[in-house]
Design a protein around this motif. Structure first.
Motif, PDB file in Angstrom:
ATOM      1  N   ALA A  92       1.146  -1.329   0.069  1.00  0.00           N
ATOM      2  CA  ALA A  92      -0.073   0.147  -0.155  1.00  0.00           C
ATOM      3  C   ALA A  92       0.903   1.239   0.118  1.00  0.00           C
ATOM      4  CB  ALA A  92      -1.016  -0.141   1.260  1.00  0.00           C
ATOM      5  N   LEU A  93       1.982   1.153   0.639  1.00  0.00           N
ATOM      6  CA  LEU A  93       2.793   2.360   0.750  1.00  0.00           C
ATOM      7  C   LEU A  93       3.758   2.357  -0.744  1.00  0.00           C
ATOM      8  CD1 LEU A  93       4.276   2.180   4.461  1.00  0.00           C
ATOM      9  CD2 LEU A  93       2.713   3.922   3.477  1.00  0.00           C
ATOM     10  N   GLY A  94       3.635   1.376  -1.288  1.00  0.00           N
ATOM     11  CA  GLY A  94       4.465   1.453  -2.558  1.00  0.00           C
ATOM     12  C   GLY A  94       5.919   1.240  -2.518  1.00  0.00           C
ATOM     13  N   THR A  95       6.392   0.495  -1.269  1.00  0.00           N
ATOM     14  CA  THR A  95       7.743   0.378  -1.179  1.00  0.00           C
ATOM     15  C   THR A  95       8.309  -0.637  -1.993  1.00  0.00           C
ATOM     16  OG1 THR A  95       7.531  -1.292   0.716  1.00  0.00           O
ATOM     17  CG2 THR A  95       7.881   1.063   1.380  1.00  0.00           C
ATOM     18  N   LEU A  96       9.666  -0.761  -2.370  1.00  0.00           N
ATOM     19  CA  LEU A  96      10.275  -1.717  -2.979  1.00  0.00           C
ATOM     20  C   LEU A  96      10.643  -3.063  -2.188  1.00  0.00           C
ATOM     21  CD1 LEU A  96      13.108   0.536  -4.618  1.00  0.00           C
ATOM     22  CD2 LEU A  96      10.903  -0.208  -5.509  1.00  0.00           C
ATOM     23  N   TYR A 132      -5.593   8.813   4.673  1.00  0.00           N
ATOM     24  CA  TYR A 132      -4.660   9.625   3.689  1.00  0.00           C
ATOM     25  C   TYR A 132      -4.286   8.719   2.791  1.00  0.00           C
ATOM     26  CZ  TYR A 132      -4.837  13.319   7.590  1.00  0.00           C
ATOM     27  OH  TYR A 132      -5.216  14.326   8.465  1.00  0.00           O
ATOM     28  N   GLU A 133      -3.664   9.447   1.562  1.00  0.00           N
ATOM     29  CA  GLU A 133      -3.277   8.425   0.494  1.00  0.00           C
ATOM     30  C   GLU A 133      -1.739   8.344   0.956  1.00  0.00           C
ATOM     31  OE1 GLU A 133      -3.965   7.949  -2.549  1.00  0.00           O
ATOM     32  OE2 GLU A 133      -5.922   8.532  -2.433  1.00  0.00           O
ATOM     33  N   PRO A 134      -1.167   7.196   0.300  1.00  0.00           N
ATOM     34  CA  PRO A 134       0.098   6.724   0.963  1.00  0.00           C
ATOM     35  C   PRO A 134       1.309   7.849   0.506  1.00  0.00           C
ATOM     36  CG  PRO A 134      -1.134   4.826  -0.516  1.00  0.00           C
ATOM     37  CD  PRO A 134      -2.039   6.094  -0.394  1.00  0.00           C
ATOM     38  N   GLU A 135       1.061   8.613  -0.630  1.00  0.00           N
ATOM     39  CA  GLU A 135       1.975   9.561  -1.006  1.00  0.00           C
ATOM     40  C   GLU A 135       2.045  10.735  -0.103  1.00  0.00           C
ATOM     41  OE1 GLU A 135       2.227  10.850  -4.841  1.00  0.00           O
ATOM     42  OE2 GLU A 135       2.352   8.725  -5.965  1.00  0.00           O
ATOM     43  N   VAL A 136       0.821  11.031   0.636  1.00  0.00           N
ATOM     44  CA  VAL A 136       0.643  11.928   1.645  1.00  0.00           C
ATOM     45  C   VAL A 136       1.825  11.599   2.857  1.00  0.00           C
ATOM     46  CG1 VAL A 136      -0.702  13.088   3.499  1.00  0.00           C
ATOM     47  CG2 VAL A 136      -1.527  12.864   1.066  1.00  0.00           C
ATOM     48  N   LEU A 137       1.488  10.453   3.452  1.00  0.00           N
ATOM     49  CA  LEU A 137       2.466   9.892   4.280  1.00  0.00           C
ATOM     50  C   LEU A 137       3.909   9.869   4.104  1.00  0.00           C
ATOM     51  CD1 LEU A 137       2.305   8.562   7.257  1.00  0.00           C
ATOM     52  CD2 LEU A 137       1.905   6.247   6.186  1.00  0.00           C
ATOM     53  N   ARG A 138       4.018   9.422   2.831  1.00  0.00           N
ATOM     54  CA  ARG A 138       5.431   9.638   2.465  1.00  0.00           C
ATOM     55  C   ARG A 138       6.045  11.200   2.595  1.00  0.00           C
ATOM     56  NH1 ARG A 138       8.478   6.050  -0.893  1.00  0.00           N
ATOM     57  NH2 ARG A 138       7.514   3.916  -1.194  1.00  0.00           N
ATOM     58  N   LEU A 139       5.364  11.925   1.953  1.00  0.00           N
ATOM     59  CA  LEU A 139       5.573  13.547   2.182  1.00  0.00           C
ATOM     60  C   LEU A 139       5.732  13.945   3.401  1.00  0.00           C
ATOM     61  CD1 LEU A 139       6.285  15.979   0.433  1.00  0.00           C
ATOM     62  CD2 LEU A 139       3.812  16.476   0.115  1.00  0.00           C
ATOM     63  N   PHE A 140       5.002  13.500   4.228  1.00  0.00           N
ATOM     64  CA  PHE A 140       4.998  14.021   5.788  1.00  0.00           C
ATOM     65  C   PHE A 140       6.348  13.364   6.368  1.00  0.00           C
ATOM     66  CE2 PHE A 140       4.200  11.721   9.860  1.00  0.00           C
ATOM     67  CZ  PHE A 140       4.279  12.768  10.769  1.00  0.00           C
ATOM     68  N   ILE A 141       6.551  12.027   6.149  1.00  0.00           N
ATOM     69  CA  ILE A 141       7.808  11.453   6.562  1.00  0.00           C
ATOM     70  C   ILE A 141       9.086  12.054   6.311  1.00  0.00           C
ATOM     71  CG2 ILE A 141       9.142   9.287   6.854  1.00  0.00           C
ATOM     72  CD1 ILE A 141       6.434   7.848   7.496  1.00  0.00           C
ATOM     73  N   GLN A 144      -2.275  17.389   6.954  1.00  0.00           N
ATOM     74  CA  GLN A 144      -2.758  18.316   6.178  1.00  0.00           C
ATOM     75  C   GLN A 144      -1.948  19.181   5.246  1.00  0.00           C
ATOM     76  OE1 GLN A 144      -5.945  18.374   5.219  1.00  0.00           O
ATOM     77  NE2 GLN A 144      -6.554  16.734   6.894  1.00  0.00           N
ATOM     78  N   ASP A 145      -0.718  19.523   5.864  1.00  0.00           N
ATOM     79  CA  ASP A 145       0.329  20.295   5.152  1.00  0.00           C
ATOM     80  C   ASP A 145       0.818  19.264   4.163  1.00  0.00           C
ATOM     81  OD1 ASP A 145      -0.223  22.527   6.563  1.00  0.00           O
ATOM     82  OD2 ASP A 145       1.609  22.107   7.888  1.00  0.00           O
ATOM     83  N   ALA A 146       1.143  18.300   4.262  1.00  0.00           N
ATOM     84  CA  ALA A 146       1.286  17.076   3.357  1.00  0.00           C
ATOM     85  C   ALA A 146       0.300  17.094   2.336  1.00  0.00           C
ATOM     86  CB  ALA A 146       1.702  16.001   3.997  1.00  0.00           C
ATOM     87  N   VAL A 147      -0.838  17.004   2.773  1.00  0.00           N
ATOM     88  CA  VAL A 147      -2.133  16.802   1.504  1.00  0.00           C
ATOM     89  C   VAL A 147      -1.936  18.095   0.600  1.00  0.00           C
ATOM     90  CG1 VAL A 147      -4.483  17.051   1.257  1.00  0.00           C
ATOM     91  CG2 VAL A 147      -3.439  15.616   3.109  1.00  0.00           C
ATOM     92  N   SER A 148      -1.860  19.245   1.228  1.00  0.00           N
ATOM     93  CA  SER A 148      -1.780  20.626   0.330  1.00  0.00           C
ATOM     94  C   SER A 148      -0.537  20.543  -0.572  1.00  0.00           C
ATOM     95  CB  SER A 148      -1.894  21.684   1.206  1.00  0.00           C
ATOM     96  OG  SER A 148      -2.914  21.646   2.010  1.00  0.00           O
ATOM     97  N   GLY A 149       0.682  20.181   0.117  1.00  0.00           N
ATOM     98  CA  GLY A 149       1.970  20.211  -0.700  1.00  0.00           C
ATOM     99  C   GLY A 149       1.631  19.131  -1.838  1.00  0.00           C
ATOM    100  N   LEU A 150       1.243  17.955  -1.747  1.00  0.00           N
ATOM    101  CA  LEU A 150       1.174  17.119  -2.667  1.00  0.00           C
ATOM    102  C   LEU A 150       0.134  17.512  -3.812  1.00  0.00           C
ATOM    103  CD1 LEU A 150       2.319  14.143  -3.395  1.00  0.00           C
ATOM    104  CD2 LEU A 150       0.186  13.350  -2.480  1.00  0.00           C
ATOM    105  N   GLU A 151      -0.886  18.067  -3.362  1.00  0.00           N
ATOM    106  CA  GLU A 151      -1.813  18.786  -4.473  1.00  0.00           C
ATOM    107  C   GLU A 151      -1.148  19.779  -5.243  1.00  0.00           C
ATOM    108  OE1 GLU A 151      -5.261  20.297  -2.114  1.00  0.00           O
ATOM    109  OE2 GLU A 151      -6.049  18.328  -1.803  1.00  0.00           O
ATOM    110  N   ARG A 152      -0.227  20.557  -4.772  1.00  0.00           N
ATOM    111  CA  ARG A 152       0.289  21.641  -5.505  1.00  0.00           C
ATOM    112  C   ARG A 152       1.392  21.147  -6.335  1.00  0.00           C
ATOM    113  NH1 ARG A 152       1.384  23.886  -0.493  1.00  0.00           N
ATOM    114  NH2 ARG A 152       3.860  23.612  -0.422  1.00  0.00           N
ATOM    115  N   MET A 153       2.230  19.811  -6.092  1.00  0.00           N
ATOM    116  CA  MET A 153       2.736  19.164  -6.876  1.00  0.00           C
ATOM    117  C   MET A 153       2.227  18.797  -8.369  1.00  0.00           C
ATOM    118  SD  MET A 153       5.554  16.859  -4.633  1.00  0.00           S
ATOM    119  CE  MET A 153       6.947  17.697  -3.488  1.00  0.00           C
ATOM    120  N   GLY A 168       9.360   8.540  -3.902  1.00  0.00           N
ATOM    121  CA  GLY A 168       8.098   7.855  -4.026  1.00  0.00           C
ATOM    122  C   GLY A 168       7.101   8.619  -4.205  1.00  0.00           C
ATOM    123  N   LEU A 169       7.339   9.759  -4.717  1.00  0.00           N
ATOM    124  CA  LEU A 169       6.292  10.931  -4.865  1.00  0.00           C
ATOM    125  C   LEU A 169       5.882  11.066  -6.387  1.00  0.00           C
ATOM    126  CD1 LEU A 169       7.476  13.736  -2.273  1.00  0.00           C
ATOM    127  CD2 LEU A 169       5.640  11.841  -2.088  1.00  0.00           C
TER     128      LEU A 169
END
Length: 487
Positions: free
Chosen positions: A103-107, A284-293, A310-319, A413-414
């Protein structure tokens, strides 16, 4: 510039110099499979997923080994509570771990050894230590003699006397020294057991990683990783038993990531303040958790808060919104002059260099992300400046920068999804959460724009208030009016 990595053993950053040219051998301590994984486990998995991705991005071959502890006191106790056998419990939570990691998309690591499949290797290593006088049998158990290993405490930076004074050492008459640690545990009724020269029993926790890393990576390898909670006693004991057996260095570099905290307190199952990975991914989407971490450099503590997510959500949306706009660009040869000034052109074209410089400095993902977000701003600035028929060189520059952006963000992974689809999906979620359609919102914005042009401030303010009542917040800029839903 070479890649610098902070080595817990030397307490300084050191250049990466693999034992084998161009080939990095990495061992990471994996989970004890008795329960669902929490966000602390997610940080460990994502940190070393990032390390592997970046090293490969930089041209290294990487052999990545991460183990499963599938026999342990915690597994035995949990299996007894549930009335099932240890092997079934361990296998169940290994499979649940894979569900979370996928789910996190790890290798997937190259090799994922299980402790119970390497009992013979552990017995061989224990026998070597006994033969060298570094370990001793005692009534079915086998213990390591810490006083025989001169460098004991080098990783944690504590002397043996200090450890003993500060530890709650369980009285054990079988031990020669209170800090001696167990390599083999004699069998107890109802517990899993294997035959050995010292009687039936099972391995201690520490010996498994020494045995498995030696089998797959050799007696000395490049990087050993894990959380800071493993520095003592687990990794300290690994060094003692591995070096004690071979007389050679064990791992050249020791990497340890910081804790995930909640209100500045370490997240752990024993404290009961943990959130499972799957609980977080329900919201939260897995990429949101990645961006947060990755918003915090891996060695620093990471405080888990809804605001940060929530900051990670907004940041990912901007990307994604930025990349979607670039994807929409088309041009034919128009002879138009470039509107992107030299400074902005240099900022856009230097993204890879700046990203690599940050990541080469002990995998500083926080700084690398800052460069990615600066590039989002620069791309958006360029997009705003473009005329209806833009110059071909400007479009080419923005598209090339976006392609580089995707490649570099992919190291973390973003932005692994189609930008247009993500933007459409996000917009649909927003609209589903309010009782206005996009057409109605745009019509009201147009009404307000007309009122402002006529200097009818009463109507303009009334429209803004009407939209705000639906949680629609307007943002005015020289390029026009945009809107977003107030959370």
């Amino acid at each position: 510039m070479s890649i610098l990595i902070y080595n817990t053993l030397s307490r300084k950053k050191e250049p990466l110099r693999p034992l084998e040219e161009g080939h990095v051998k990495l061992y990471v301590c994996g989970i004890t499979s008795y329960d669902y994984c929490h966000i602390g486990h997610a940080r460990s998995a994502l940190v070393f997923d990032m390390v592997v991705r970046y090293l490969r991005h930089r041209g290294y071959k990487v052999t990545f080994v991460r183990n499963f502890t599938d026999i342990d006191d915690k597994i035995i106790n949990r299996a007894n509570e549930q009335g099932i056998d240890c092997a079934s419990l361990a296998l169940r939570f290994i499979n649940e771990f894979y569900t979370d990691m996928d789910a996190l998309g790890t290798l997937r690591p190259d090799i994922e050894p299980k402790a119970t499949e390497h009992i013979n290797e552990m017995i061989e290593l224990i026998q070597e230590l006994i033969d060298k006088g570094m370990a001793y049998p005692a009534d079915g158990d086998v213990y390591f003699r810490v006083e025989r290993f001169e460098g004991y405490g080098q990783l944690s930076g504590r002397g043996l006397a200090d450890m003993q004074a500060g530890a709650r050492v369980e009285v054990n008459e079988r031990k020669e020294h209170p800090m001696d640690f167990v390599l083999w545990k004699g069998a107890k009724p109802g517990e899993p057991k294997w035959p050995s020269p010292w009687g039936e029993g099972r391995p201690g926790w520490h010996i498994e990683c020494s045995a498995m890393s030696r089998k797959y990576l050799g007696e000395t390898f490049d990087i050993h990783g894990g959380g800071k909670d493993l520095i003592f006693p687990h990794h300290e004991n690994e060094i003692a038993q591995s070096c004690g057996a071979t007389g050679k260095p064990f791992a050249k570099v020791w990497m340890h990531h910081g804790f995930v905290t909640i209100k500045d307190e370490k997240m752990s199952k024993s404290l009961g303040n943990f959130l499972t990975i799957r609980d977080v991914l329900k919201q939260y989407e897995p990429e949101v958790l990645r961006l947060f971490i990755f918003s915090t450099q891996y060695r620093n503590p990471l405080d888990f808060t809804e605001t940060a997510l929530q900051d990670a959500v907004s940041g990912l949306e901007r990307m994604y919104e930025c990349l979607a706009k670039v994807d929409e660009l088309h041009t034919t040869s128009t002879g138009q002059d470039s509107v992107i000034i030299d400074k902005d052109r240099q900022d856009l074209s230097s993204l890879a260099e700046r990203f690599h410089k940050a990541m080469d400095n002990d995998f500083n993902t926080a700084q690398a992300l800052a460069h990615l977000f600066d590039t989002v701003k620069s791309i958006n600035k360029g997009l705003r400046l473009l005329p209806e028929q833009p110059a071909a060189e400007d479009v080419a520059l923005l598209k090339a920068t976006a392609a580089t952006f995707r490649e570099l963000a992919g190291v973390l992974g973003l932005v692994q999804q189609n930008p247009a689809e993500v933007v459409a999906r996000n917009k649909a979620k927003v609209l589903a959460d309010i009782d206005l359609s996009e057409e109605e919102i745009n019509n009201l914005i147009e009404k307000r724009n007309q009122a402002r042009a006529a200097k009818d401030w009463t109507t303009s303010d009334a429209v803004r208030d009407q939209l705000l009542a639906h949680r629609i917040v307007l943002k005015d800029s020289p390029e026009g009016t945009t809107w977003e839903v107030k959370k």
